[in-house]
Each structure stands twice: as C-alpha cells, then as structure tokens.
Design an enzyme around this catalytic site. Structure first.
Site, PDB file in Angstrom:
ATOM      1  N   SER A 301       0.879  -1.192  -0.024  1.00 54.20           N
ATOM      2  CA  SER A 301      -0.235   0.001   0.016  1.00 54.20           C
ATOM      3  C   SER A 301       0.879   1.268   0.045  1.00 54.20           C
ATOM      4  CB  SER A 301      -0.991  -0.084   1.273  1.00 54.20           C
ATOM      5  OG  SER A 301      -2.073   1.040   1.175  1.00 54.20           O
ATOM      6  N   ASP A 312      10.188   5.373 -10.018  1.00 53.16           N
ATOM      7  CA  ASP A 312       9.698   5.890 -11.606  1.00 53.16           C
ATOM      8  C   ASP A 312      10.703   7.146 -11.529  1.00 53.16           C
ATOM      9  OD1 ASP A 312       7.747   4.027 -11.830  1.00 53.16           O
ATOM     10  OD2 ASP A 312       6.242   5.054 -11.722  1.00 53.16           O
ATOM     11  N   LYS A 326      -0.392  -4.009  -3.653  1.00 53.21           N
ATOM     12  CA  LYS A 326      -1.687  -3.500  -3.377  1.00 53.21           C
ATOM     13  C   LYS A 326      -1.954  -2.311  -3.778  1.00 53.21           C
ATOM     14  CE  LYS A 326      -4.787  -1.893   0.803  1.00 53.21           C
ATOM     15  NZ  LYS A 326      -4.806  -0.605   0.245  1.00 53.21           N
TER      16      LYS A 326
END
Length: 526
Positions: A301, A312, A326
């Site tokens: 999460s 990224d 998740k």
C-alpha cells in the site's frame, strides 16, 4: 418485527454497499434505479427474516452481533480482499494506528514461550517507566486475571484503557524470586512509526519506517535532522514489513525526497472527484543525498506508493524482494455503535502509470494474503522511469536488485526448534553481568554455548558449529541485547549481517549516479 441494533447496522452497511456498487451514495454520476432499490429492500428483508429464524430456533445460544458482523464480512469479500468491516474494538485500534497515539502504559509486549514479555524499554516518562517496568519482565496477571493462555491482543486490550485509570499487574522479573505487584496509571502514549534511525556506516544513515500514521511525515523530518542530512553520503530507507497506512502521509514522505512538481501518485475511481493526481508541492534543497529503499513481500500500500514514486523518478534504487501488490485505496466510514467500514473506492497508479495491484479474482482470500507465489507478478505491464529504465506493474513493485532474505540452514533450524539460544542466554543473564552496547560474544562464550547444547542432547558435527560461527555470534548477541537493551538495539545487531542491508550500502554510489542523472534531466526539461 422490531429491528434490533445489530440488524440496524447490517441494514445501514447493506444500503451503503449496494448503493455504492450501483453508483449512488458517494457522489457518482450513476444513480441507483428503482429496480436496484427493490433489490436492496428485498435483500434486507431476507436477512432480517433469516436472522429471526436463527434466533428463535437454533439449538444453541446466538450472538446476534457476531452473526451480523460475519454476514457483513462475507458480503465485503465478494468485492475485493481490502474492503473490510471493523467491529467497535477493531475500529478503535484502526483509529489509534492512524492517529499515532493511544491510552495505555507505554510498553511493547509479545508472547515469548507462552509468556507475555516486555520487549522494549518503556517510553520516556510513560506510566510503565514510572513504576519501573523493564525489558524481559513477564506480565503474569492483569487485574488479578492470569495471562497464561490468554491471546496477546486480549492482554494488550486489558492494559489499555481510559486516561487516568489504573491497572493492577503482577510481574515476574528474571533473577527476582518473588513476583512484583505494580499499579501504573494509564496515560496518553505516542505511537511512533519510526523507532530506528542511526548511522549504519560513516556518513550513511539508516531509517526503518514501520507504518504510515498522521505523525509519519514529521517523524521522518525529525529522523533526518538527527542524522545530520547535510553530512549524509547516503540513506538506507527500510520499508520491509511496512503494511501501509494513510495516503496523505505517503505523499508527505515522497515530498521529503522529490522535487516540486514531480508526480507522486494518481488515483482513479467511479465517483466524482476520484480521478486525481498528487504532485510534490515542496521545494527540496537539502535531501538530495542518494537513497536505497528496501522492500519485501510484506511491504504494501503506502509503502509501495513511496517505493514506486522514487523508482519511477530514479530518485532511489529499490532492493529486496517484490512487494505485496496492493494498488487499491480504501475510504473509511464510521458507522453506528462505534463500528466502521473501509471500502475500496479507487485504484492508484505510480507516476509512470503502473497499476501494481495483484490479481485476486482466481484465488481465495487466504492464498491472496499468505501465498503470493500462487499468482506470479506479470512482466508484460512495462513502463519506463524518467531516465528510460524499464519498470514493471501488474503485481507489486519489482526491485532493481533482487536480494533474497537469508534462509536458515539445518543447523540453525535445529537450534531454533530447541530454543537453545534463549535458554543459554537466560542462564547467562541470571548472573546479572553488566551489559551495554560494547558487548561482544567472545570465543570463550561460543565454547560455553557449544558445551551447553551438547549437554542438552543436540547432535551436530563440529564442522556445522564452525561454519555457523558468525551466525552464532550475531544470534547470541541479539538475544542478550533483546533481554537487556530492548528490541530496537537487538534489531541493530541483526542488521550487521543482513544481506539486503549490506547490498543497499554497496549500491549507494550507483544510487548517487542515478539520482544525479535524473536531476540533470529534470533541470533540462525546466
């Protein structure tokens, strides 16, 4: 028929759930049809009738609240594994986790060999410190009730209570013949999400983030200040085992490392206002040191939001094992009788557009949580980082460097099944030798341990003992620290031989080059 309170809760949740599914109650643009409303009404009537029959005719006593809670859980399981109903006790615990505080004694306990044992020093100024509780104390009674065989959560629940109230406990202390009786007065206790922050090497920091609560962003800033960020050559940021928590705190953690304007996470849902992007709003001039993030299958999460955003944007290298996977966001709704509902209302995506939610449609909920290998991560969801590196979605955050956790060998498993190390250390500490951070396991102590396990009938080859000397020194030192200095200091001992941590330290120079390249590219774009 008169509707009982338990049925009223069910009806409320049923209306909420079915209306949400049909698109009605959360501001969605699809309204429930008359036919849909008839289905809701019919479902509630069926449930009420069945519960009435059960209450009147079942062979044993019926706990109506428990029956209703079970029915709600069953309904939610048809949606996804993360939509959950919380009974009053569970909802109170959830709120405590989110707010980062509770009313209690200020100690951490666990079940060790069937005994409720204090495993960390009491918090400074806490009720536990005031009455003199110590690491390794065994809480044998709470308010005259024995804790033997009692579930640990039940013991913790009994230790908590309203501020200013007392709780009577009986304590068995190693080396003390008679039990000690204590009456601490409960008080507000801060529940920290960062308990470990120190220099793991010269000019290299280590921070362990346990979860995400309302205090996490400030705790991280305080931890970095403690580490003297201006003189850091790198940071190992440990998110292993972090189950997540508040979305806003994940965003704040990312803002600590990213630059203003960089996207952190995007959410998408069916209702009005669900589709939203969250970009960093803060200028970052100090925290530009290289970062290596540690994750494992229990990192979920909010942990994955942080790891995904830093990966990224090439702000950090990710080391360890593929995370939980998740990619769903829950909204929490308070209900009647102090119960609550966490309902999945959105999916979230990393800055590159990755959805990292694992597929849960073809497996049981038990396998979803306990056997990740039943649904391997997909490698066909390919996206690219800011500098063009390949990153994967479709089943957790895939590390840049996969490093497996150290597995116990047969000799180590043998010692574990016989509880040999705790037994030896317990006998050692009965002599009450002084212990501080300078303690080291000597060769003479290893020899004593070898004699100890042989006398207990353990069969092993001398070569096994010799090959495991480094492990034995760490394990014995860990147990000594665990008993005398607490779980935090003991955890630092394990990090000394942790292969994932050691790999992270080695990768600091590469993380620096990666971050510099990404920063240069961002400047050129601007």
């Amino acid at each position: 028929m008169k509707v009982r309170p338990s049925r009223a809760i069910f009806c409320l949740v049923m209306v909420l759930m079915i209306s949400a599914i049909l698109g009605g109650v959360f501001g969605g643009q699809v309204r429930a049809t008359a036919k849909g409303e008839e289905d809701v009404d019919a479902a509630m009537k069926h449930f009420s009738a069945i519960l009435g029959l059960v209450e009147e005719n079942y062979a044993g006593d019926v706990d109506s609240d428990k029956a209703v809670y079970g029915a709600i859980d069953g309904m939610l399981r048809t949606l996804d594994p993360h939509s959950k109903f919380f009974d009053p006790k569970a909802f109170t615990s959830l709120r405590e986790d989110q707010r980062g505080k509770y009313y209690g004694l200020g100690i951490t306990v666990t079940a060790r060999f069937g005994k409720v044992t204090v495993v960390s020093p009491p918090f400074a100024g806490s009720p536990a410190e005031k009455v003199g509780l110590r690491v390794a104390d065994v809480i044998s009674q709470v308010n005259g009730e024995s804790t033997a065989g009692m579930d640990l959560n039940e013991v913790v629940s009994k230790l908590k209570g309203p501020r200013g109230t007392s709780v009577k406990i009986k304590v068995i202390r190693p080396g003390t013949e008679e039990p000690l009786e204590m009456n601490p007065i409960r008080d507000e206790i801060a529940k920290y999400t960062i308990n470990t922050a120190f220099k793991i090497r010269d000019r290299v920091g280590y921070i362990k983030l346990e979860s995400f609560a309302e205090t996490t962003g400030q705790e991280l800033r305080d931890a970095l200040k403690k580490l003297d960020v201006k003189n850091l050559d790198g940071l190992v940021f440990d998110l292993r085992g972090n189950p997540g928590g508040l979305l806003q705190e994940a965003i704040e953690v990312c803002e600590t490392f990213l630059q203003k304007g960089q996207m952190i996470v995007q959410t998408k849902g069916r209702t009005r206002g669900s589709d939203k992007g969250y970009a960093s709003q803060k200028m970052n001039t100090e925290n530009t040191f290289p970062v290596v993030v540690l994750i494992n299958p229990n990192s979920a999460s909010a942990s994955e939001i942080v790891a995904g955003a830093l990966q990224d944007h090439d702000r950090a290298l990710i080391v360890g094992q593929t995370s939980f996977g998740k990619g769903l966001v829950q909204s929490v709704y308070p209900l009647a009788k102090n119960a609550g509902l966490a309902l999945t209302t959105q999916k979230w995506y990393t800055p590159s557009g990755r959805l990292i939610q694992r597929d849960y449609t073809q497996i049981s909920q038990f396998d979803y949580y306990n056997h990740r290998e039943t649904v391997p991560a997909k490698k066909n969801d390919i996206k690219y980082s800011d500098t063009g590196r390949v990153v994967y979605g479709g089943g957790g955050i895939t590390p840049d460097y996969v490093v497996e956790e150290e597995k116990a060998n047969d000799f180590q498993k043998l010692l574990g099944t016989k509880a040999s190390i705790p037994g030896f250390v317990n006998d050692l500490l009965k002599k009450n030798p002084p212990i501080d951070q300078s303690f080291q396991v000597s060769d003479a102590m290893l020899g004593q341990f070898k004699d100890y396990i042989r006398k207990r009938g353990l069969e092993f080859a001398d070569k096994d003992f010799q090959d495991n000397q480094n492990y034995l020194k760490r394990a014995l030192k860990y147990e000594v620290f665990y008993n005398r200095l607490g779980v935090v200091e003991a955890g630092r001992v394990l990090l000394e031989g942790d292969p994932q941590v050691l790999k992270a330290i080695d990768l600091i120079p590469e993380a620096r080059k990666l971050a510099n390249d990404a920063r240069r590219q961002l400047a050129e774009k601007r």
